[in-house]
Design a protein around this motif. Sequence first.
Motif, PDB file in Angstrom:
ATOM      1  N   VAL A 197       0.827  -1.201   0.000  1.00 35.80           N
ATOM      2  CA  VAL A 197       0.000   0.000   0.000  1.00 35.80           C
ATOM      3  C   VAL A 197       0.870   1.263   0.000  1.00 35.80           C
ATOM      4  CG1 VAL A 197      -1.764   1.296   1.271  1.00 35.80           C
ATOM      5  CG2 VAL A 197      -1.857  -1.196   1.194  1.00 35.80           C
ATOM      6  N   ASP A 198       1.951   1.260   0.795  1.00 46.72           N
ATOM      7  CA  ASP A 198       2.855   2.410   0.841  1.00 46.72           C
ATOM      8  C   ASP A 198       3.429   2.710  -0.542  1.00 46.72           C
ATOM      9  OD1 ASP A 198       2.651   2.818   3.639  1.00 46.72           O
ATOM     10  OD2 ASP A 198       4.122   1.227   4.015  1.00 46.72           O
ATOM     11  N   ILE A 199       3.863   1.650  -1.222  1.00 42.32           N
ATOM     12  CA  ILE A 199       4.519   1.820  -2.526  1.00 42.32           C
ATOM     13  C   ILE A 199       3.513   2.282  -3.574  1.00 42.32           C
ATOM     14  CG2 ILE A 199       5.758   0.600  -4.361  1.00 42.32           C
ATOM     15  CD1 ILE A 199       6.889  -1.218  -2.091  1.00 42.32           C
ATOM     16  N   MET A 200       2.320   1.675  -3.584  1.00 46.48           N
ATOM     17  CA  MET A 200       1.286   2.083  -4.538  1.00 46.48           C
ATOM     18  C   MET A 200       0.864   3.524  -4.296  1.00 46.48           C
ATOM     19  SD  MET A 200      -0.591   1.370  -7.163  1.00 46.48           S
ATOM     20  CE  MET A 200      -0.759  -0.421  -7.390  1.00 46.48           C
ATOM     21  N   ALA A 201       0.686   3.897  -3.029  1.00 52.97           N
ATOM     22  CA  ALA A 201       0.264   5.263  -2.693  1.00 52.97           C
ATOM     23  C   ALA A 201       1.282   6.292  -3.180  1.00 52.97           C
ATOM     24  CB  ALA A 201       0.068   5.395  -1.187  1.00 52.97           C
ATOM     25  N   GLU A 202       2.576   5.999  -3.020  1.00 55.21           N
ATOM     26  CA  GLU A 202       3.602   6.943  -3.470  1.00 55.21           C
ATOM     27  C   GLU A 202       3.578   7.101  -4.983  1.00 55.21           C
ATOM     28  OE1 GLU A 202       8.437   7.651  -3.331  1.00 55.21           O
ATOM     29  OE2 GLU A 202       7.459   6.515  -1.715  1.00 55.21           O
ATOM     30  N   ARG A 203       3.403   5.989  -5.706  1.00 51.33           N
ATOM     31  CA  ARG A 203       3.384   6.095  -7.171  1.00 51.33           C
ATOM     32  C   ARG A 203       2.180   6.900  -7.661  1.00 51.33           C
ATOM     33  NH1 ARG A 203       1.844   4.929 -12.030  1.00 51.33           N
ATOM     34  NH2 ARG A 203      -0.079   3.942 -11.328  1.00 51.33           N
ATOM     35  N   GLU A 251      -4.686   6.117   3.000  1.00 50.69           N
ATOM     36  CA  GLU A 251      -6.108   6.058   3.348  1.00 50.69           C
ATOM     37  C   GLU A 251      -7.006   6.254   2.132  1.00 50.69           C
ATOM     38  OE1 GLU A 251      -3.896   7.963   4.913  1.00 50.69           O
ATOM     39  OE2 GLU A 251      -3.706   6.861   6.811  1.00 50.69           O
ATOM     40  N   GLU A 252      -6.486   6.880   1.091  1.00 51.41           N
ATOM     41  CA  GLU A 252      -7.291   7.146  -0.104  1.00 51.41           C
ATOM     42  C   GLU A 252      -7.381   5.950  -1.043  1.00 51.41           C
ATOM     43  OE1 GLU A 252      -6.905  11.659  -1.420  1.00 51.41           O
ATOM     44  OE2 GLU A 252      -4.927  10.768  -1.114  1.00 51.41           O
ATOM     45  N   LEU A 253      -6.533   4.940  -0.852  1.00 46.73           N
ATOM     46  CA  LEU A 253      -6.536   3.785  -1.738  1.00 46.73           C
ATOM     47  C   LEU A 253      -7.698   2.849  -1.403  1.00 46.73           C
ATOM     48  CD1 LEU A 253      -2.759   2.834  -2.080  1.00 46.73           C
ATOM     49  CD2 LEU A 253      -4.107   4.494  -3.361  1.00 46.73           C
ATOM     50  N   PRO A 254      -8.215   2.130  -2.417  1.00 41.20           N
ATOM     51  CA  PRO A 254      -9.324   1.201  -2.159  1.00 41.20           C
ATOM     52  C   PRO A 254      -8.905   0.067  -1.237  1.00 41.20           C
ATOM     53  CG  PRO A 254      -8.454   0.904  -4.375  1.00 41.20           C
ATOM     54  CD  PRO A 254      -7.806   2.138  -3.835  1.00 41.20           C
ATOM     55  N   ALA A 255      -9.903  -0.522  -0.536  1.00 44.79           N
ATOM     56  CA  ALA A 255      -9.615  -1.623   0.378  1.00 44.79           C
ATOM     57  C   ALA A 255      -8.972  -2.788  -0.367  1.00 44.79           C
ATOM     58  CB  ALA A 255     -10.903  -2.063   1.075  1.00 44.79           C
ATOM     59  N   ASN A 256      -9.433  -3.018  -1.595  1.00 43.18           N
ATOM     60  CA  ASN A 256      -8.850  -4.071  -2.429  1.00 43.18           C
ATOM     61  C   ASN A 256      -7.814  -3.439  -3.348  1.00 43.18           C
ATOM     62  OD1 ASN A 256      -8.196  -6.225  -4.042  1.00 43.18           O
ATOM     63  ND2 ASN A 256     -10.311  -6.775  -4.533  1.00 43.18           N
ATOM     64  N   LEU A 257      -6.557  -3.617  -3.029  1.00 45.25           N
ATOM     65  CA  LEU A 257      -5.485  -2.951  -3.770  1.00 45.25           C
ATOM     66  C   LEU A 257      -5.424  -3.387  -5.230  1.00 45.25           C
ATOM     67  CD1 LEU A 257      -3.408  -0.843  -2.852  1.00 45.25           C
ATOM     68  CD2 LEU A 257      -1.711  -2.681  -2.675  1.00 45.25           C
ATOM     69  N   SER A 258      -5.987  -4.553  -5.539  1.00 46.14           N
ATOM     70  CA  SER A 258      -5.962  -5.046  -6.922  1.00 46.14           C
ATOM     71  C   SER A 258      -6.787  -4.161  -7.852  1.00 46.14           C
ATOM     72  CB  SER A 258      -6.476  -6.487  -6.984  1.00 46.14           C
ATOM     73  OG  SER A 258      -7.817  -6.559  -6.553  1.00 46.14           O
ATOM     74  N   ASN A 259      -7.626  -3.279  -7.295  1.00 47.93           N
ATOM     75  CA  ASN A 259      -8.392  -2.340  -8.115  1.00 47.93           C
ATOM     76  C   ASN A 259      -7.546  -1.168  -8.600  1.00 47.93           C
ATOM     77  OD1 ASN A 259     -10.808  -3.778  -7.884  1.00 47.93           O
ATOM     78  ND2 ASN A 259     -11.320  -2.781  -5.938  1.00 47.93           N
ATOM     79  N   CYS A 260      -6.330  -1.029  -8.094  1.00 47.18           N
ATOM     80  CA  CYS A 260      -5.428   0.052  -8.514  1.00 47.18           C
ATOM     81  C   CYS A 260      -4.711  -0.334  -9.803  1.00 47.18           C
ATOM     82  CB  CYS A 260      -4.393   0.343  -7.430  1.00 47.18           C
ATOM     83  SG  CYS A 260      -5.078   1.066  -5.940  1.00 47.18           S
ATOM     84  N   ASP A 261      -4.603   0.619 -10.707  1.00 50.10           N
ATOM     85  CA  ASP A 261      -3.902   0.399 -11.972  1.00 50.10           C
ATOM     86  C   ASP A 261      -2.436   0.057 -11.707  1.00 50.10           C
ATOM     87  OD1 ASP A 261      -3.680   0.267 -14.713  1.00 50.10           O
ATOM     88  OD2 ASP A 261      -3.228   2.398 -14.946  1.00 50.10           O
ATOM     89  N   GLY A 262      -1.982  -1.061 -12.264  1.00 50.71           N
ATOM     90  CA  GLY A 262      -0.584  -1.450 -12.123  1.00 50.71           C
ATOM     91  C   GLY A 262      -0.310  -2.394 -10.967  1.00 50.71           C
ATOM     92  N   TYR A 263      -1.357  -2.868 -10.317  1.00 56.49           N
ATOM     93  CA  TYR A 263      -1.164  -3.730  -9.153  1.00 56.49           C
ATOM     94  C   TYR A 263      -0.369  -4.992  -9.497  1.00 56.49           C
ATOM     95  CZ  TYR A 263      -2.196  -6.916  -5.302  1.00 56.49           C
ATOM     96  OH  TYR A 263      -2.093  -7.817  -4.273  1.00 56.49           O
TER      97      TYR A 263
END
Length: 361
Positions: free
Chosen positions: A33-39, A45-57
């Motif tokens: 989550v830390d790494i995805m949030a920085e990118r 806290e703004e990232l979805p509960a399911n991180l796989s919904n983020c582009d590039g997961y």
Amino acid sequence: MQRKNLFDGESYKAQFAIITYRWLMSRQWVTYVDIMAERLGRSTEELPANLSNCDGYGELKKTIGIVKKAICEKVGDDCFEEDGNNRNKRFRYIGKDNDPLADMRNAKAINNLRQYWKFCQDSAGFFPKSWLEYFFKDCQDLLDMKVKRQKGEQVISASIDRILTNIEHLPSLYEAITNKLVLEIDYKPFDEEEVTLMFHPHYLKEYNGRWHLFGHVEGREPEYGYNIALDRIRSKPRERAKVEYVPAPKHFYDEFFKDIVGVSHKIDAKKEHVIIRARSLYIYKLMDTKPLHQSYAIVKPFGMYDDGEYAEFSVDIEPNNEFYGRILQMGAGLEVISPENVRDTMTQRVRALSDLYPKKE
């Protein structure tokens, strides 16, 4: 076989590799989550509960594994600690080597320098000649740039004429700012007597093909942001080594230019919310792609209204000569709607211009 540099390129993989490695070398606990949030430039806290919904997961998961494997190959398999599982899983680097992938990082830096060097060569026509000849003096780079120009291989240029009065002083003024040097400058203001200024230079800015130097001048107001035009300097500025340099307050020039178009502040000017009407689609598109000011906002999109076809936009600025000049530049294509005092000033300027072209009887 040599491993491909993990940090090269603009791909998700390269971005995640750079962020992951920076976190690991800090020796702090880190999560996906830390790494995805920085990118993404967001908080965790703004990232979805399911991180796989983020582009590039998918690339994130693969890249973290690749980076860790590359580090283990250099340091050993016992160089990481892990804790938790799934979304809460975290890990940190505990190896003895503080920069195990230094060879890859250095190769990336060298590649970036090569790209920058190529840019400098290709864009020689964009920079004033005095810059190039000052900073590349006695370098092969300058010769290479001249050869490219002679062969017709230069691929970037500027639209304005760079052969300007006193432009040869630009490099030394830049160095005076970066080295915090006080200068004695002989200056001839417009329609005034020549004066000698004890100038503490802070900032250089070009506007409409003219360069301006801003700073603190002993015995003169304003205390910061005193503005002189380079073309009115009468002789080469002289360094005054025994005078203590007075710097500008932090972020002063960010605020100084924030509410103006160009470079000048009018005495007692106040910030206005100005509404401007674009009378044609062409003019509206010009303004929309090259706004008058960073505060530009569309008030009405282009369309047909009860009183005609137009668009309206707003800017929050201190009206100055540069602002009025930009409006007049568009002729009948732009109309200041409000506030009334700004519209009145435009009216006076347009009438004065009209008086120069009386109709012949």
